[in-house]
Scaffold this motif. Structure first.
Motif, short mmCIF file in Angstrom:
data_model
loop_
_atom_site.label_atom_id
_atom_site.label_comp_id
_atom_site.label_asym_id
_atom_site.label_seq_id
_atom_site.Cartn_x
_atom_site.Cartn_y
_atom_site.Cartn_z
N GLY A 486 0.81 -1.21 0.00
CA GLY A 486 0.00 0.00 0.00
C GLY A 486 0.85 1.26 0.00
N GLY A 487 0.18 2.40 -0.17
CA GLY A 487 0.88 3.67 -0.27
C GLY A 487 1.73 3.99 0.94
N ILE A 488 1.20 3.73 2.14
CA ILE A 488 1.98 3.93 3.36
C ILE A 488 2.85 2.70 3.63
CG2 ILE A 488 1.86 4.26 5.85
CD1 ILE A 488 -0.78 5.73 5.46
N GLY A 489 2.27 1.52 3.53
CA GLY A 489 3.00 0.30 3.86
C GLY A 489 4.22 0.09 3.00
N ALA A 490 4.12 0.39 1.71
CA ALA A 490 5.26 0.20 0.80
C ALA A 490 6.02 1.48 0.54
CB ALA A 490 4.79 -0.41 -0.52
N GLY A 491 5.40 2.64 0.83
CA GLY A 491 5.99 3.90 0.44
C GLY A 491 6.51 4.77 1.55
N ALA A 492 6.30 4.39 2.81
CA ALA A 492 6.70 5.24 3.93
C ALA A 492 7.60 4.46 4.88
CB ALA A 492 5.48 5.78 4.66
N ALA A 493 8.92 4.53 4.66
CA ALA A 493 9.87 3.76 5.47
C ALA A 493 9.81 4.17 6.94
CB ALA A 493 11.29 3.96 4.93
N GLU A 513 18.88 0.24 6.58
CA GLU A 513 19.29 0.54 5.20
C GLU A 513 18.37 -0.14 4.20
OE1 GLU A 513 23.21 -0.14 2.37
OE2 GLU A 513 23.48 0.14 4.53
N ALA A 514 18.05 -1.41 4.44
CA ALA A 514 17.13 -2.13 3.55
C ALA A 514 15.74 -1.51 3.60
CB ALA A 514 17.08 -3.61 3.94
N ASN A 515 15.34 -1.07 4.78
CA ASN A 515 14.02 -0.44 4.93
C ASN A 515 13.95 0.84 4.11
OD1 ASN A 515 11.37 -0.16 6.11
ND2 ASN A 515 12.23 1.42 7.42
N GLU A 516 14.99 1.63 4.14
CA GLU A 516 15.01 2.88 3.36
C GLU A 516 14.96 2.58 1.87
OE1 GLU A 516 14.78 6.00 4.25
OE2 GLU A 516 14.65 5.53 6.39
N ARG A 517 15.60 1.49 1.44
CA ARG A 517 15.56 1.12 0.01
C ARG A 517 14.18 0.62 -0.40
NH1 ARG A 517 20.47 -1.67 1.12
NH2 ARG A 517 19.29 -3.63 0.98
N GLY A 518 13.40 0.14 0.55
CA GLY A 518 12.06 -0.33 0.22
C GLY A 518 11.95 -1.80 -0.06
N GLY A 519 12.95 -2.58 0.34
CA GLY A 519 12.81 -4.03 0.27
C GLY A 519 13.24 -4.65 -1.05
N PRO A 520 12.76 -5.87 -1.31
CA PRO A 520 11.59 -6.48 -0.67
C PRO A 520 11.81 -7.01 0.74
CG PRO A 520 12.46 -7.96 -2.32
CD PRO A 520 13.23 -6.69 -2.46
N ALA A 521 12.98 -7.55 1.06
CA ALA A 521 13.24 -8.02 2.42
C ALA A 521 13.85 -6.86 3.22
CB ALA A 521 14.19 -9.21 2.42
N VAL A 522 13.24 -6.53 4.37
CA VAL A 522 13.72 -5.37 5.13
C VAL A 522 14.05 -5.75 6.58
CG1 VAL A 522 12.45 -3.73 3.70
CG2 VAL A 522 11.36 -4.65 5.76
N HIS A 523 14.05 -7.05 6.91
CA HIS A 523 14.34 -7.46 8.28
C HIS A 523 15.85 -7.51 8.53
CE1 HIS A 523 13.63 -11.00 5.68
NE2 HIS A 523 14.77 -11.43 6.21
N ALA A 524 16.20 -7.32 9.79
CA ALA A 524 17.61 -7.44 10.21
C ALA A 524 17.99 -8.91 10.27
CB ALA A 524 17.80 -6.79 11.58
N ASP A 525 19.29 -9.19 10.20
CA ASP A 525 19.77 -10.57 10.20
C ASP A 525 19.38 -11.32 11.47
OD1 ASP A 525 20.92 -10.18 7.73
OD2 ASP A 525 22.92 -9.74 8.52
N ASN A 526 19.31 -10.61 12.58
CA ASN A 526 19.01 -11.28 13.84
C ASN A 526 17.52 -11.27 14.19
OD1 ASN A 526 19.03 -8.53 14.23
ND2 ASN A 526 19.76 -8.64 16.35
N ALA A 527 16.68 -10.79 13.30
CA ALA A 527 15.25 -10.79 13.56
C ALA A 527 14.71 -12.21 13.54
CB ALA A 527 14.52 -9.95 12.52
#
Length: 552
Positions: A486-493, A513-527
């Motif tokens: 969605g507009g917020i979900g995919a467009g607002a880091a 950093e991945a979150n700012e790029r917009g993914g597709p995977a945006v989780h941290a390695d230790n999540a």
């Protein structure tokens, strides 16, 4: 990872009980939303809805109820059955544009519809819709453009959508029954996705085996308060390849399909039943059905299909489907339907391409935009969702309130003496982020505003979404991944980061950093819970649904 003890595979609920198969379509009598011009058709229909919109005028609200059926409405049922028998008589009128469309399609009685086995607005930009970063601004401005009252008391569709669409479809019944031959070398498919603020249109080439040949071309046309859907369609056709002007098949997104589990071939009976659901999706259903009529008049030989946002939720768990109201109201169609299904389907399909095994595990999907909702998905099936009878339920949205204490409505009505159309205006147009901030329903504007009111709106939104995530996790008995769209979900880091920060206790952590790029995977390695971001494509899902229906 957050673990649970129940297995929901194969359509079972949290107690291990099998989920029911989709039941037949139900819904109250139809009333339209004013504020959008519908196309004119000569003549007037018979019955209680006649004469309320055949000249392109904007419809006005009345005080009809959404659930109780009046005796006059039952008479319209009889008129609808008569419409289907006049197909040959009206065929030349529809094909040549001459003559009067003089029929009224009826609302269905609860449970009367066939169980046909078969999509949410995507407005531009984060906070203004659900399509990701597209040029243009909707949100607060869109709310001002669409300032008419909405909801169950917003008036009858009249001879405008219900009667005209049913009559024109009846006139073209022979074409709908036969459709284009599957042996044709290549067919042009036109897909139309109309919302309360935009019309998205796409054209696809489909080969003789019913397979898509190449990528589709898409355009987005904004809808203002003076823009009727006929003008928007004409504009879209000038911006699409010439093949769009000669479609052999047309697919429409219709937000509310009741309990239909997939796409349908549109007939006068189907249009009548879908019109009866308009009070439950007042921003989207009337313009979608107006497009059905326009398409039937422009291309009488083209086969028309409809696919639905509600179909994704066809297998909700029984405890989710049922609202805590008396059985009689449930039987009348007052139940949870859920929305944004085409968007969820698109996001899930993309997740499956990225992580096939994960897609069949426990997912919380958050489609956040001008309209926002979440759903709990296991093994590719939605078992619970935040929206209910209408797209007004659930988390706060751009201008919609989301869930409220029902006593608020009684207080506004009896203590403050607010008329019902004014209450509807407040709930649909002046609440949510706009009401909280007093400024705007556009998340982009709220993020840029340093004031306390904007900060309160942002915090309220993030808290309510995080709480809804936790509720969906409870429905699943655990979670393996969270999927934003969605507009917020995919467009607002920044909003994703704020929500994730509230969910750290369950193992959600983002790679900034991945979150700012917009993914597709945006989780941290230790999540311990993975997080994903996808831009959805509802038009592709509409085509897929219609082709699946054609092959069935």
């Amino acid at each position: 990872m957050v673990h649970g003890r129940c297995d929901l595979a194969g359509g079972a609920d949290r107690g291990g009980r099998a989920l029911p198969a989709a039941a037949s379509s139900v819904g109250p009598d139809a009333h339209a939303v004013p504020g959008r011009k519908h196309p004119a058709v000569p003549g007037s229909g018979a019955g209680p809805f006649a004469g309320s919109g055949g000249s392109g005028r904007t419809h006005r609200a009345d005080a009809a109820t959404a659930v109780n059926r009046a005796p006059a409405a039952r008479k319209v049922d009889q008129g609808c059955r008569a419409v289907a028998g006049r197909g040959d008589a009206g065929a030349s009128a529809a094909a040549t544009g001459r003559g009067a469309a003089r029929a009224v399609a009826a609302p269905s009685r609860p449970g009367a519809a066939r169980n046909d086995t078969g999509a949410h607005r995507q407005s531009p930009g984060p906070g203004a819709g659900d399509a990701g970063p597209v040029p243009g601004r909707v949100g607060d401005d869109a709310a001002r453009r669409r300032a008419a009252p909405v909801g169950p008391s917003a008036g009858a569709l009249g001879a405008g959508v219900r009667g005209r669409a049913g009559a024109v479809l009846a006139a073209g019944a022979r074409h709908f029954a036969v459709g284009a031959s599957m042996s044709a070398p290549t067919r042009n498919w036109l897909v139309m996705n109309v919302g309360s603020a935009t019309l998205k249109a796409a054209v696809y080439a489909v080969d003789g085996d019913g397979e898509r040949a190449g990528a589709g071309r898409r355009v987005t046309i904004p809808l203002g308060d003076d823009t009727d859907v006929d003008a928007a369609l004409s504009t879209a056709l000038t911006r699409l390849p010439v093949a769009a002007q000669q479609p052999q098949a047309i697919v429409h997104r219709v937000v509310h399909g009741g309990r239909r589990a997939g796409a349908v071939v549109l007939t006068p009976e189907q249009c009548a039943e879908l019109t009866a659901l308009a009070p439950m999706a007042p921003l989207h259903q009337p313009p979608a059905l107006a497009l059905v009529e326009l398409a039937a008049r422009r291309w009488p030989q083209a086969r028309q299909f409809a696919a639905f946002d509600t179909s994704w939720h066809a297998h909700l768990a029984p405890w989710s489907r049922r609202l805590p109201l008396p059985q009689g109201l449930h039987a009348a169609g007052v139940m949870r339907y859920g929305f944004h299904g085409l968007a969820y389907q698109s996001a899930w399909r993309q997740l499956k391409a990225q992580a096939p095994a994960l897609a069949h595990r426990r997912l919380v999907m958050a489609h956040l935009g001008g309209g926002s909702s979440l759903c709990a998905v296991h093994d590719g099936r939605s078992i619970d969702t935040t929206m209910g009878l209408t797209p007004l339920d659930g988390v706060p949205m751009a201008t919609r309130s989301g869930s409220l204490d029902p006593g608020v409505i009684g207080y506004l009505t009896h203590a403050l003496r607010m008329p019902w159309p004014e209450i509807e205006q407040v709930l649909w147009r002046e609440s949510g982020l706009k009401g909280l901030s007093g400024l705007s329903g556009d998340m982009r504007e709220l993020q840029a505003d340093p004031g306390e009111a904007a900060a309160l709106a942002r915090e309220h939104y993030a808290q309510r979404v995080a709480q809804a995530v936790a509720a969906m996790v409870t429905s699943l008995g655990g979670v393996d991944a969270i999927v934003f769209s969605g507009g917020i979900g995919a467009g607002a880091a920044a909003v994703r980061s704020q929500i994730a920060g509230l969910l750290g206790w369950m193992g959600v952590e983002l790679d900034q950093e991945a979150n700012e790029r917009g993914g597709p995977a945006v989780h941290a390695d230790n999540a311990t819970v993975s997080t994903w971001v996808f831009q959805v494509n509802e038009e592709d899902e509409l085509l897929r649904a219609a082709l699946a229906k054609e092959r069935a």
